[in-house]
Design a protein around this motif. Structure first.
Motif, mmCIF file in Angstrom:
data_model
loop_
_atom_site.group_PDB
_atom_site.id
_atom_site.type_symbol
_atom_site.label_atom_id
_atom_site.label_comp_id
_atom_site.label_asym_id
_atom_site.label_seq_id
_atom_site.Cartn_x
_atom_site.Cartn_y
_atom_site.Cartn_z
ATOM 1 N N GLY A 192 0.849 -1.182 0.000
ATOM 2 C CA GLY A 192 0.000 0.000 0.000
ATOM 3 C C GLY A 192 0.885 1.233 0.000
ATOM 4 O O GLY A 192 2.077 1.158 0.317
ATOM 5 N N SER A 193 0.320 2.360 -0.333
ATOM 6 C CA SER A 193 1.110 3.595 -0.333
ATOM 7 C C SER A 193 1.348 4.051 1.109
ATOM 8 O O SER A 193 0.562 3.738 2.019
ATOM 9 N N MET A 253 -4.232 -2.443 -10.978
ATOM 10 C CA MET A 253 -4.173 -2.684 -9.534
ATOM 11 C C MET A 253 -2.951 -2.003 -8.936
ATOM 12 O O MET A 253 -3.019 -1.377 -7.877
ATOM 13 N N LEU A 254 -1.820 -2.127 -9.617
ATOM 14 C CA LEU A 254 -0.600 -1.466 -9.153
ATOM 15 C C LEU A 254 -0.778 0.047 -9.139
ATOM 16 O O LEU A 254 -0.398 0.719 -8.168
ATOM 17 N N LYS A 255 -1.363 0.584 -10.201
ATOM 18 C CA LYS A 255 -1.572 2.036 -10.269
ATOM 19 C C LYS A 255 -2.491 2.512 -9.145
ATOM 20 O O LYS A 255 -2.273 3.577 -8.559
ATOM 21 N N ALA A 256 -3.526 1.730 -8.849
ATOM 22 C CA ALA A 256 -4.444 2.109 -7.778
ATOM 23 C C ALA A 256 -3.740 2.112 -6.431
ATOM 24 O O ALA A 256 -3.971 2.992 -5.590
ATOM 25 N N ALA A 257 -2.867 1.132 -6.206
ATOM 26 C CA ALA A 257 -2.111 1.093 -4.948
ATOM 27 C C ALA A 257 -1.173 2.293 -4.854
ATOM 28 O O ALA A 257 -1.057 2.935 -3.797
ATOM 29 N N LEU A 258 -0.509 2.620 -5.939
ATOM 30 C CA LEU A 258 0.398 3.763 -5.947
ATOM 31 C C LEU A 258 -0.348 5.070 -5.695
ATOM 32 O O LEU A 258 0.197 6.016 -5.122
ATOM 33 N N SER A 259 -1.614 5.121 -6.111
ATOM 34 C CA SER A 259 -2.420 6.333 -5.930
ATOM 35 C C SER A 259 -3.051 6.432 -4.549
ATOM 36 O O SER A 259 -3.773 7.392 -4.266
ATOM 37 N N GLY A 260 -2.823 5.403 -3.703
ATOM 38 C CA GLY A 260 -3.332 5.461 -2.344
ATOM 39 C C GLY A 260 -4.740 4.965 -2.163
ATOM 40 O O GLY A 260 -5.397 5.305 -1.175
ATOM 41 N N HIS A 261 -5.235 4.139 -3.095
ATOM 42 C CA HIS A 261 -6.624 3.681 -3.017
ATOM 43 C C HIS A 261 -6.801 2.403 -2.221
ATOM 44 O O HIS A 261 -7.935 1.939 -2.058
ATOM 45 N N GLY A 262 -5.709 1.792 -1.743
ATOM 46 C CA GLY A 262 -5.885 0.595 -0.938
ATOM 47 C C GLY A 262 -4.693 -0.325 -1.010
ATOM 48 O O GLY A 262 -3.612 0.043 -1.474
#
Length: 298
Positions: free
Chosen positions: A169-170, A230-239
């Protein structure tokens, strides 16, 4: 006779793609010509092979039976023809490969890119698919999957060592939501989930602790069908995301992601390239397999 074989090949293309449009593009013919060919085959056989709606194409029981029985035989004919061409000196022909997008990007293409320069008559078609594919029925030459997903009757060549997994996670997300320490804690987190192409269900994270496996049926606001978003979403702080360690390692090193619950993350069996044991490898297939082989074991 040739018309019959052509009609059967056209039927298999539509059955594989579940679409006249995609099959016509792959076969290099018009959609109307493809439809006419399949209808001609149905008329000769006296049975309906495909069910057609405005939105989808499916197979009848007769179509399923024909595909299961004829696809392996057609593959054997193609292999026999290819073996004759092997009497020449060239590494030539088209090799069709199925693998998920991350594997194509990180392993397959880097290893095969040089082959295309070395063998100008070699063609490679790569299909990024997440569903589990019968490579014989759908006429692929090579499938690439984790070792435990390869069917026992296939010839498999290891491509990578066993692959550790990671929950990441971020830093911002973890500062706000706290650090999970057990699978139960994950149920209170916003997890970035993957919808399985084969079953349509959500992937349950396959965890293990002290040799005991467990599944975490996580949920969250976002559901994807491939790992890159999924990786991009994690990098953006979404979970939190559950991804292969090689995919997240650069971001861990740069501080863009943090790993949690490392003691719960197992390793998956390494990637393997596999092909049917019923065919003798052509020069082209052998060259591609050798290119994909794990460097340490080459």
């Amino acid at each position: 006779m040739l018309d019959h074989i052509n009609d059967i090949t056209n039927f298999l293309a539509v059955a594989s793609e579940r679409s006249f449009t995609r099959a016509a593009a792959k076969r290099g013919v018009s959609q109307s010509a493809l439809s006419h060919s399949v209808r001609a085959l149905e008329a000769r056989l006296g049975v309906r092979l495909l069910t057609r709606t405005t939105r989808s194409v499916g197979m009848t029981e007769a179509g399923e039976r024909l595909m299961r029985s004829i696809a392996p035989r057609l593959a054997e004919i193609e292999a026999a023809l290819a073996s004759v061409s092997e009497l020449g000196e060239k590494v030539a022909g088209t090799i069709r490969i199925t693998a998920i997008d991350h594997v194509v990007d990180s392993v397959v293409w880097p290893r095969l890119e040089g082959l295309l320069h070395r063998y100008p008559d070699l063609n490679i078609e790569i299909d990024s698919e997440y569903r589990m594919i019968d490579i014989v029925a759908e006429r692929y030459d090579i499938g690439i999957r984790w070792g435990d997903q390869v069917e026992k009757d296939m010839i498999a060549v290891r491509m990578t060592a066993d692959q550790p997994m990671a929950i990441v996670g971020s830093p911002g997300y973890l500062a706000e939501r706290g650090l999970p320490r057990t699978p139960q804690d994950l149920l209170r987190h916003n997890c970035i989930t993957l919808r399985l192409a084969s079953s349509g269900g959500l992937y349950a994270w396959e965890l293990a602790h002290e040799g005991r496996p467990t599944e975490a049926k996580v949920t969250g606001q976002t559901i994807f069908t491939s790992v890159f978003p999924m990786l991009k979403a994690a990098l953006s702080g979404h979970g939190l995301a559950f991804l292969t360690a090689d995919m997240v390692q650069p971001h861990l090193q740069a501080g863009r992601l943090k790993q949690v619950m490392a003691e719960w993350c197992p390793s998956f069996p390494g990637l393997h390239a596999y092909y049917t044991s019923r065919r003798h490898p052509t020069r082209a297939l052998a060259a591609v397999i050798e290119g994909l082989r794990e460097p340490e074991s080459a």
